[in-house]
Scaffold this motif. Structure first.
Motif, PDB file in Angstrom:
ATOM      1  N   GLN A 186       0.291  -0.908   0.040  1.00  0.00           N
ATOM      2  CA  GLN A 186      -0.681  -0.284  -0.524  1.00  0.00           C
ATOM      3  C   GLN A 186       1.208   1.190   0.178  1.00  0.00           C
ATOM      4  OE1 GLN A 186      -3.569   0.608   2.439  1.00  0.00           O
ATOM      5  NE2 GLN A 186      -4.295  -1.229   1.767  1.00  0.00           N
ATOM      6  N   VAL A 187       0.458   2.270  -0.709  1.00  0.00           N
ATOM      7  CA  VAL A 187       1.115   4.033  -1.271  1.00  0.00           C
ATOM      8  C   VAL A 187       0.015   4.557  -0.172  1.00  0.00           C
ATOM      9  CG1 VAL A 187       2.366   4.711  -2.430  1.00  0.00           C
ATOM     10  CG2 VAL A 187       2.957   2.559  -2.624  1.00  0.00           C
ATOM     11  N   ASN A 188       0.279   5.558   0.603  1.00  0.00           N
ATOM     12  CA  ASN A 188      -0.234   6.422   1.117  1.00  0.00           C
ATOM     13  C   ASN A 188      -1.629   5.583   0.960  1.00  0.00           C
ATOM     14  OD1 ASN A 188       1.501   8.606   0.917  1.00  0.00           O
ATOM     15  ND2 ASN A 188       1.196   8.476  -1.274  1.00  0.00           N
ATOM     16  N   GLY A 189      -1.701   4.807   1.893  1.00  0.00           N
ATOM     17  CA  GLY A 189      -2.742   4.288   2.016  1.00  0.00           C
ATOM     18  C   GLY A 189      -3.508   3.539   1.146  1.00  0.00           C
ATOM     19  N   LYS A 190      -3.536   3.383  -0.252  1.00  0.00           N
ATOM     20  CA  LYS A 190      -4.621   3.460  -1.135  1.00  0.00           C
ATOM     21  C   LYS A 190      -2.861   1.735  -1.783  1.00  0.00           C
ATOM     22  CE  LYS A 190      -6.760   6.535  -1.635  1.00  0.00           C
ATOM     23  NZ  LYS A 190      -8.085   6.472  -1.180  1.00  0.00           N
ATOM     24  N   PRO A 191      -3.743   1.307  -2.103  1.00  0.00           N
ATOM     25  CA  PRO A 191      -3.040  -0.248  -2.956  1.00  0.00           C
ATOM     26  C   PRO A 191      -2.347  -0.018  -4.342  1.00  0.00           C
ATOM     27  CG  PRO A 191      -5.742  -0.863  -2.753  1.00  0.00           C
ATOM     28  CD  PRO A 191      -5.325   1.129  -2.466  1.00  0.00           C
ATOM     29  N   LEU A 192      -0.934  -0.292  -4.178  1.00  0.00           N
ATOM     30  CA  LEU A 192      -0.128  -0.019  -4.875  1.00  0.00           C
ATOM     31  C   LEU A 192      -0.665  -0.279  -6.413  1.00  0.00           C
ATOM     32  CD1 LEU A 192       2.888   1.397  -6.026  1.00  0.00           C
ATOM     33  CD2 LEU A 192       3.212  -1.356  -5.429  1.00  0.00           C
ATOM     34  N   VAL A 193      -0.800   0.644  -7.420  1.00  0.00           N
ATOM     35  CA  VAL A 193      -0.864   0.922  -8.981  1.00  0.00           C
ATOM     36  C   VAL A 193       0.372   1.357  -9.514  1.00  0.00           C
ATOM     37  CG1 VAL A 193      -1.937   1.916 -10.792  1.00  0.00           C
ATOM     38  CG2 VAL A 193      -3.648   0.857  -8.564  1.00  0.00           C
ATOM     39  N   TYR A 194       1.387   0.662  -9.882  1.00  0.00           N
ATOM     40  CA  TYR A 194       2.821   0.637 -10.280  1.00  0.00           C
ATOM     41  C   TYR A 194       2.973  -0.096 -11.418  1.00  0.00           C
ATOM     42  CZ  TYR A 194       7.765   0.956 -11.040  1.00  0.00           C
ATOM     43  OH  TYR A 194       9.243   0.492 -11.767  1.00  0.00           O
ATOM     44  N   LEU A 195       2.741   1.718 -12.085  1.00  0.00           N
ATOM     45  CA  LEU A 195       2.851   1.809 -14.037  1.00  0.00           C
ATOM     46  C   LEU A 195       4.306   2.326 -14.329  1.00  0.00           C
ATOM     47  CD1 LEU A 195      -1.234   3.167 -14.260  1.00  0.00           C
ATOM     48  CD2 LEU A 195       0.201   0.902 -13.976  1.00  0.00           C
ATOM     49  N   ASP A 196       5.136   2.645 -13.536  1.00  0.00           N
ATOM     50  CA  ASP A 196       6.509   3.164 -14.328  1.00  0.00           C
ATOM     51  C   ASP A 196       7.601   1.965 -14.245  1.00  0.00           C
ATOM     52  OD1 ASP A 196       8.456   4.367 -14.264  1.00  0.00           O
ATOM     53  OD2 ASP A 196       9.375   4.868 -12.135  1.00  0.00           O
ATOM     54  N   ARG A 198       4.282   9.375 -17.330  1.00  0.00           N
ATOM     55  CA  ARG A 198       4.306   8.304 -18.706  1.00  0.00           C
ATOM     56  C   ARG A 198       3.545   7.321 -17.336  1.00  0.00           C
ATOM     57  NH1 ARG A 198      10.389   5.879 -20.165  1.00  0.00           N
ATOM     58  NH2 ARG A 198       9.547   4.889 -17.572  1.00  0.00           N
ATOM     59  N   ALA A 199       3.165   6.514 -18.253  1.00  0.00           N
ATOM     60  CA  ALA A 199       2.546   5.122 -17.593  1.00  0.00           C
ATOM     61  C   ALA A 199       3.077   3.775 -18.396  1.00  0.00           C
ATOM     62  CB  ALA A 199       1.123   5.040 -18.127  1.00  0.00           C
ATOM     63  N   SER A 200       3.872   3.312 -17.329  1.00  0.00           N
ATOM     64  CA  SER A 200       4.199   2.335 -18.532  1.00  0.00           C
ATOM     65  C   SER A 200       3.968   1.010 -17.597  1.00  0.00           C
ATOM     66  CB  SER A 200       5.497   1.797 -18.923  1.00  0.00           C
ATOM     67  OG  SER A 200       6.404   2.592 -17.541  1.00  0.00           O
ATOM     68  N   PHE A 201       2.961   0.202 -18.618  1.00  0.00           N
ATOM     69  CA  PHE A 201       2.189  -1.022 -18.576  1.00  0.00           C
ATOM     70  C   PHE A 201       3.096  -2.205 -18.374  1.00  0.00           C
ATOM     71  CE2 PHE A 201      -0.375   2.117 -20.241  1.00  0.00           C
ATOM     72  CZ  PHE A 201      -1.339   2.349 -19.202  1.00  0.00           C
ATOM     73  N   ALA A 202       2.793  -3.762 -17.507  1.00  0.00           N
ATOM     74  CA  ALA A 202       3.621  -4.481 -17.573  1.00  0.00           C
ATOM     75  C   ALA A 202       2.549  -5.481 -17.328  1.00  0.00           C
ATOM     76  CB  ALA A 202       4.737  -4.760 -16.259  1.00  0.00           C
ATOM     77  N   PHE A 203       3.241  -6.878 -17.922  1.00  0.00           N
ATOM     78  CA  PHE A 203       1.944  -8.089 -17.753  1.00  0.00           C
ATOM     79  C   PHE A 203       1.399  -8.151 -16.777  1.00  0.00           C
ATOM     80  CE2 PHE A 203       6.379 -10.382 -17.003  1.00  0.00           C
ATOM     81  CZ  PHE A 203       5.770 -10.320 -16.081  1.00  0.00           C
ATOM     82  N   TYR A 204       1.937  -7.514 -14.770  1.00  0.00           N
ATOM     83  CA  TYR A 204       1.123  -8.402 -14.061  1.00  0.00           C
ATOM     84  C   TYR A 204       0.227  -6.979 -14.017  1.00  0.00           C
ATOM     85  CZ  TYR A 204       5.341  -5.783 -13.556  1.00  0.00           C
ATOM     86  OH  TYR A 204       6.029  -4.586 -12.566  1.00  0.00           O
ATOM     87  N   ASN A 205       0.125  -5.928 -14.820  1.00  0.00           N
ATOM     88  CA  ASN A 205      -0.929  -5.027 -14.606  1.00  0.00           C
ATOM     89  C   ASN A 205      -2.318  -5.558 -14.499  1.00  0.00           C
ATOM     90  OD1 ASN A 205       1.486  -2.752 -15.701  1.00  0.00           O
ATOM     91  ND2 ASN A 205       0.668  -2.630 -13.720  1.00  0.00           N
ATOM     92  N   THR A 206      -3.810  -4.810 -14.365  1.00  0.00           N
ATOM     93  CA  THR A 206      -4.509  -5.315 -14.868  1.00  0.00           C
ATOM     94  C   THR A 206      -5.454  -3.715 -15.589  1.00  0.00           C
ATOM     95  OG1 THR A 206      -5.465  -4.825 -12.627  1.00  0.00           O
ATOM     96  CG2 THR A 206      -4.732  -6.452 -12.385  1.00  0.00           C
ATOM     97  N   LEU A 207      -6.395  -4.443 -16.293  1.00  0.00           N
ATOM     98  CA  LEU A 207      -7.590  -3.743 -17.094  1.00  0.00           C
ATOM     99  C   LEU A 207      -7.863  -2.282 -15.793  1.00  0.00           C
ATOM    100  CD1 LEU A 207      -9.122  -5.856 -19.504  1.00  0.00           C
ATOM    101  CD2 LEU A 207      -7.363  -4.131 -19.858  1.00  0.00           C
ATOM    102  N   GLU A 208      -8.367  -2.978 -14.611  1.00  0.00           N
ATOM    103  CA  GLU A 208      -8.261  -2.191 -13.129  1.00  0.00           C
ATOM    104  C   GLU A 208      -7.821  -1.357 -12.995  1.00  0.00           C
ATOM    105  OE1 GLU A 208     -11.066  -5.977 -13.411  1.00  0.00           O
ATOM    106  OE2 GLU A 208      -9.220  -5.602 -13.721  1.00  0.00           O
ATOM    107  N   GLU A 209      -6.399  -1.471 -12.821  1.00  0.00           N
ATOM    108  CA  GLU A 209      -5.753  -0.521 -12.691  1.00  0.00           C
ATOM    109  C   GLU A 209      -5.940   0.740 -13.546  1.00  0.00           C
ATOM    110  OE1 GLU A 209      -2.334  -2.414 -10.085  1.00  0.00           O
ATOM    111  OE2 GLU A 209      -2.067  -2.970 -12.336  1.00  0.00           O
ATOM    112  N   VAL A 210      -5.420   0.799 -14.798  1.00  0.00           N
ATOM    113  CA  VAL A 210      -5.991   1.592 -16.162  1.00  0.00           C
ATOM    114  C   VAL A 210      -7.058   2.154 -15.368  1.00  0.00           C
ATOM    115  CG1 VAL A 210      -6.482   1.558 -18.557  1.00  0.00           C
ATOM    116  CG2 VAL A 210      -4.547   0.275 -17.409  1.00  0.00           C
TER     117      VAL A 210
END
Length: 417
Positions: free
Chosen positions: A30-40, A390-402
């Motif tokens: 969690q980052v700043n109390g939110k689930p991490l959405v890693y798009l770097d 810049r948002a850069s995606f990997a195979f472990y990212n989800t449509l919900e994260e987008v």
């Protein structure tokens, strides 16, 4: 590699992203109390458990210096280290492990090549690069040009972010000695038509150097099919550890090049009268190498090989398709780089907002993106912007994260409208 318009629905359905995410412990942070959405991911990818366990196993059971020990731990370490080299050879489809050089990363790999090719250059010779290059594929060539009197010549890009082939054809000439170009742009996501460029260059006797840092996380390059002379990439962008990278080089050229650094391991014999170099690949590997990191990189490649690569590529393509569909939902948002063939990278700006402010405000919502010039200042100058988000995606990212990213961007835009 997939076109933006193509999505293989059968493969997409077979890719279990939730199962994959369980292999990456940091994605549960969690980052700043939110689930991490890693798009770097374009800056650095996260590591699966398999990589961490392989490196831990090395340190627990076999750590020793390689090649020189006459004891069991030395043998174990050497076998693991050279086994990793073979894994990389297979990944790139190189002809021999003699063509696989360990470096600290893409940057050092390109510096090794630039330094090694410098003796071939004469005043007035030309080194072709593109306007979309990372600084790591510009600055080493500028340094060599300054030493030799050669000239770095940039190939233009189109407003859509594709290589301008008319510019390339007009610049590839009698004075061209080296073509150094990125396989995939770190800012635009553009997949360059490198096989065709290499074919044209080789017909003129031009040496070809590919920066593969942004390509290898998304697909397996085949250096023999591409026909390139050199190919460089970094482990940490391929879901492996930091501090290690790879340079593939055509064996004949590596034999002819001088070593990059001097010291232990890269020598055959040393005397005060004369020193002779070791054989390939050790000629370019001075000092104690990053042994555990090589083991970790091999584990990352093995992990990827266990996945359905076609399904993985389709899943990544779907992320980019979704992101492009949602751009219109954020007033004032525009994308830089709309090439037909591109990897899942989206560089963007929002009217009235500085990129660094966008990054900070997204971070407050647990979303990690990259902001700034992305080590591509000439490209920023071309587009007339100081930088982008810049948002850069990997195979472990989800449509919900987008979806989460764009909901956050909508919120930010409303705050500053």
């Amino acid at each position: 590699m997939t076109d933006l318009s193509v999505a293989n629905s059968a493969s997409k359905a077979s890719f279990d992203v939730e199962a994959v995410r369980r292999d990456f412990p940091i994605l549960s942070e969690q980052v700043n109390g939110k689930p991490l959405v890693y798009l770097d991911n374009g800056a650095s990818t996260h590591k699966p458990l398999a990589v961490m366990e392989a490196m831990d196993g090395y340190y627990r059971h076999m750590h020793s210096n390689v090649h020189r020990g006459s004891h069991t731990l030395g043998d174990r370490a050497t076998m693991a280290f050279e086994g990793a080299r073979e894994t990389v050879r297979r990944f790139l489809n190189a002809g021999s492990t003699r063509e696989i050089i360990w470096t600290r990363g893409t940057t050092e790999a390109i510096n090794v090549v630039a330094n090694g090719l410098a003796p071939r250059l004469r005043p007035g010779d030309e080194i072709l690069v593109s306007h979309m290059e990372h600084h790591s594929n510009i600055v080493p060539w500028q340094m060599v040009a300054e030493r030799t009197g050669a000239k770095v010549v940039p190939v233009q890009v189109t407003p859509e972010g594709e290589l301008d082939l008319d510019s390339f054809n007009s610049l590839l000439g009698e004075r061209t000695r080296i073509l150094a170009i990125t396989h995939v742009s770190n800012v635009l996501g553009t997949v360059n038509p490198v096989a065709a460029l290499i074919e044209q260059a080789r017909a003129r006797g031009v040496i070809t150097v590919l920066d593969g840092a942004q390509a290898v996380p998304h697909f397996k390059p085949d250096v023999q099919a591409l026909g390139c002379d050199f190919y460089a990439f970094s482990s940490h962008k391929l879901f492996g550890p930091t501090g290690i990278g790879v340079l593939y080089g055509r064996e004949q050229l590596l034999e002819e090049m001088p070593p990059f650094q001097g010291g232990g391991e890269m020598i055959e014999r040393v005397s005060f009268e004369r020193t002779t170099w070791s054989t390939l690949p050790y000629k370019f590997e001075a000092g104690t190498p990053a042994i555990a990191e090589a083991v970790g990189l091999a584990a990352a490649i093995d992990y990827l090989d266990r996945l359905d690569r076609r399904a993985m590529e389709a899943a990544e393509n779907a992320l980019l398709v979704r992101a492009n569909e949602l751009v219109a939902t954020v007033p004032g948002m525009s994308v830089i780089g709309t090439a037909v063939r591109k990897m899942p990278v989206m560089s963007f700006k929002i009217e009235g907002l500085h990129p660094s402010d966008i990054g900070t405000l997204l971070d407050q919502q647990g979303i990690a993106v990259r902001t700034g010039h992305h080590c591509a200042m000439p490209l920023m100058d071309f587009y007339g912007v100081p930088g982008t988000a810049r948002a850069s995606f990997a195979f472990y990212n989800t449509l919900e994260e987008v979806d989460t990213l764009f909901a956050a961007l909508q919120k930010i835009q409303r705050l500053f409208a």
